[in-house]
Design a protein around this motif. Sequence first.
Motif, PDB file in Angstrom:
ATOM      1  N   GLY A 147      -8.844  -8.235  14.180  1.00 52.60           N
ATOM      2  CA  GLY A 147      -8.375  -8.259  12.794  1.00 52.60           C
ATOM      3  C   GLY A 147      -6.902  -7.928  12.695  1.00 52.60           C
ATOM      4  O   GLY A 147      -6.144  -8.585  11.960  1.00 52.60           O
ATOM      5  N   PHE A 148      -6.470  -6.931  13.445  1.00 54.81           N
ATOM      6  CA  PHE A 148      -5.062  -6.550  13.449  1.00 54.81           C
ATOM      7  C   PHE A 148      -4.198  -7.701  13.948  1.00 54.81           C
ATOM      8  O   PHE A 148      -3.204  -8.075  13.310  1.00 54.81           O
TER       9      PHE A 148
ATOM     10  N   SER B  24      -6.196   3.391  11.069  1.00 55.65           N
ATOM     11  CA  SER B  24      -7.622   3.506  10.834  1.00 55.65           C
ATOM     12  C   SER B  24      -7.994   2.857   9.509  1.00 55.65           C
ATOM     13  O   SER B  24      -7.166   2.279   8.823  1.00 55.65           O
ATOM     14  N   VAL B  25      -9.250   3.000   9.158  1.00 55.50           N
ATOM     15  CA  VAL B  25      -9.752   2.460   7.898  1.00 55.50           C
ATOM     16  C   VAL B  25      -9.013   3.140   6.748  1.00 55.50           C
ATOM     17  O   VAL B  25      -9.043   4.365   6.639  1.00 55.50           O
ATOM     18  N   PRO B  26      -8.319   2.402   5.900  1.00 58.31           N
ATOM     19  CA  PRO B  26      -7.507   3.014   4.851  1.00 58.31           C
ATOM     20  C   PRO B  26      -8.290   3.916   3.902  1.00 58.31           C
ATOM     21  O   PRO B  26      -7.769   4.926   3.450  1.00 58.31           O
ATOM     22  N   GLU B  27      -9.525   3.583   3.608  1.00 61.43           N
ATOM     23  CA  GLU B  27     -10.303   4.392   2.675  1.00 61.43           C
ATOM     24  C   GLU B  27     -10.563   5.785   3.223  1.00 61.43           C
ATOM     25  O   GLU B  27     -10.802   6.721   2.486  1.00 61.43           O
ATOM     26  N   PHE B  28     -10.484   5.928   4.543  1.00 62.26           N
ATOM     27  CA  PHE B  28     -10.705   7.226   5.170  1.00 62.26           C
ATOM     28  C   PHE B  28      -9.530   8.162   4.910  1.00 62.26           C
ATOM     29  O   PHE B  28      -9.713   9.332   4.607  1.00 62.26           O
ATOM     30  N   ALA B  29      -8.317   7.665   5.030  1.00 63.71           N
ATOM     31  CA  ALA B  29      -7.142   8.532   4.947  1.00 63.71           C
ATOM     32  C   ALA B  29      -6.399   8.433   3.622  1.00 63.71           C
ATOM     33  O   ALA B  29      -5.606   9.299   3.304  1.00 63.71           O
ATOM     34  N   TYR B  30      -6.625   7.396   2.849  1.00 58.27           N
ATOM     35  CA  TYR B  30      -5.830   7.172   1.639  1.00 58.27           C
ATOM     36  C   TYR B  30      -5.954   8.310   0.632  1.00 58.27           C
ATOM     37  O   TYR B  30      -4.928   8.823   0.182  1.00 58.27           O
ATOM     38  N   PRO B  31      -7.151   8.762   0.249  1.00 54.13           N
ATOM     39  CA  PRO B  31      -7.218   9.869  -0.711  1.00 54.13           C
ATOM     40  C   PRO B  31      -6.598  11.153  -0.172  1.00 54.13           C
ATOM     41  O   PRO B  31      -5.889  11.851  -0.891  1.00 54.13           O
ATOM     42  N   SER B  32      -6.832  11.465   1.092  1.00 45.47           N
ATOM     43  CA  SER B  32      -6.270  12.689   1.630  1.00 45.47           C
ATOM     44  C   SER B  32      -4.749  12.618   1.731  1.00 45.47           C
ATOM     45  O   SER B  32      -4.077  13.641   1.682  1.00 45.47           O
ATOM     46  N   LEU B  33      -4.184  11.421   1.840  1.00 47.91           N
ATOM     47  CA  LEU B  33      -2.732  11.293   1.866  1.00 47.91           C
ATOM     48  C   LEU B  33      -2.135  11.744   0.538  1.00 47.91           C
ATOM     49  O   LEU B  33      -1.164  12.500   0.515  1.00 47.91           O
ATOM     50  N   TRP B  34      -2.712  11.315  -0.565  1.00 48.67           N
ATOM     51  CA  TRP B  34      -2.174  11.699  -1.883  1.00 48.67           C
ATOM     52  C   TRP B  34      -2.350  13.190  -2.120  1.00 48.67           C
ATOM     53  O   TRP B  34      -1.459  13.850  -2.676  1.00 48.67           O
TER      54      TRP B  34
ATOM     55  N   PHE C 142      -1.787  -0.706   8.183  1.00 50.38           N
ATOM     56  CA  PHE C 142      -0.535  -1.376   8.513  1.00 50.38           C
ATOM     57  C   PHE C 142      -0.610  -2.877   8.293  1.00 50.38           C
ATOM     58  O   PHE C 142       0.214  -3.452   7.594  1.00 50.38           O
ATOM     59  N   SER C 143      -1.601  -3.535   8.901  1.00 55.87           N
ATOM     60  CA  SER C 143      -1.674  -4.994   8.753  1.00 55.87           C
ATOM     61  C   SER C 143      -2.066  -5.388   7.332  1.00 55.87           C
ATOM     62  O   SER C 143      -1.685  -6.453   6.853  1.00 55.87           O
ATOM     63  N   THR C 144      -2.793  -4.525   6.635  1.00 55.75           N
ATOM     64  CA  THR C 144      -3.131  -4.810   5.240  1.00 55.75           C
ATOM     65  C   THR C 144      -1.884  -4.806   4.376  1.00 55.75           C
ATOM     66  O   THR C 144      -1.646  -5.729   3.600  1.00 55.75           O
ATOM     67  N   ILE C 145      -1.071  -3.775   4.511  1.00 54.62           N
ATOM     68  CA  ILE C 145       0.106  -3.664   3.649  1.00 54.62           C
ATOM     69  C   ILE C 145       1.195  -4.654   4.043  1.00 54.62           C
ATOM     70  O   ILE C 145       1.913  -5.157   3.178  1.00 54.62           O
TER      71      ILE C 145
ATOM     72  N   GLY D 239      -3.857  -7.051  -2.582  1.00 53.21           N
ATOM     73  CA  GLY D 239      -5.297  -7.240  -2.631  1.00 53.21           C
ATOM     74  C   GLY D 239      -5.827  -8.523  -2.029  1.00 53.21           C
ATOM     75  O   GLY D 239      -7.028  -8.762  -2.059  1.00 53.21           O
ATOM     76  N   TYR D 240      -4.990  -9.360  -1.461  1.00 54.83           N
ATOM     77  CA  TYR D 240      -5.475 -10.607  -0.876  1.00 54.83           C
ATOM     78  C   TYR D 240      -6.091 -10.404   0.493  1.00 54.83           C
ATOM     79  O   TYR D 240      -7.030 -11.095   0.865  1.00 54.83           O
ATOM     80  N   VAL D 241      -5.566  -9.486   1.267  1.00 54.92           N
ATOM     81  CA  VAL D 241      -6.040  -9.251   2.621  1.00 54.92           C
ATOM     82  C   VAL D 241      -6.491  -7.809   2.731  1.00 54.92           C
ATOM     83  O   VAL D 241      -5.858  -6.909   2.200  1.00 54.92           O
ATOM     84  N   ARG D 242      -7.602  -7.600   3.419  1.00 60.96           N
ATOM     85  CA  ARG D 242      -8.079  -6.251   3.683  1.00 60.96           C
ATOM     86  C   ARG D 242      -8.487  -6.180   5.141  1.00 60.96           C
ATOM     87  O   ARG D 242      -9.272  -6.977   5.633  1.00 60.96           O
ATOM     88  N   SER D 243      -7.889  -5.239   5.850  1.00 57.84           N
ATOM     89  CA  SER D 243      -8.175  -5.082   7.264  1.00 57.84           C
ATOM     90  C   SER D 243      -8.703  -3.681   7.510  1.00 57.84           C
ATOM     91  O   SER D 243      -8.774  -2.869   6.592  1.00 57.84           O
TER      92      SER D 243
END
Length: 152
Positions: free
Chosen positions: A37-38, A118-128, A68-71, A60-64
């Motif tokens: 995927g990457f 890693s999976v963005p949903e794992f780290a995204y909330p903790s980043l904020w 990094f590759s998503t953004i 929102g068009y691509v989700r990996s």
Amino acid sequence: MILQLDRFQHLLDSIYNFVFAGKISGNAASGRDRSNGFVNHVSYWASLNSLSQAFGIGFGYVRSTDFFSTIIVNNGLIGFLIFTWFVLRNLWLKISVPLLSVCYKLGLALVYIIMMASVPEFAYPSLWIYIALGFVIKHVSEKQNALELSNS
């Protein structure tokens, strides 16, 4: 004590290989899927015209499975750089307690790296939460320093 017994060694080895070694070496299906995927997303981004490489194809068009590759595909190089600046500018927060400052900055860098890999949903909330924590620590340490100065 049980973990040291030879009887359980094969069980521990298989758990280790399943959880860590297989994923890192690329032998596990999930590791291959993630790396494919990457590679696919970065290759797609590299094949875009220069305007789309700079600004992306739209959020929102691509989700990996990595951020990094998503953004980079969705928001382009400019979006990636702006996001990185927004997060990593907190490395220059003036936290007056030296050990606390070092720990916060190392933690912020690690959360950022985990999110990119890693999976963005794992780290995204903790980043904020972690970004906000830096400002709370700064504010509390400034108040404490002001209180100590006024008492002396």
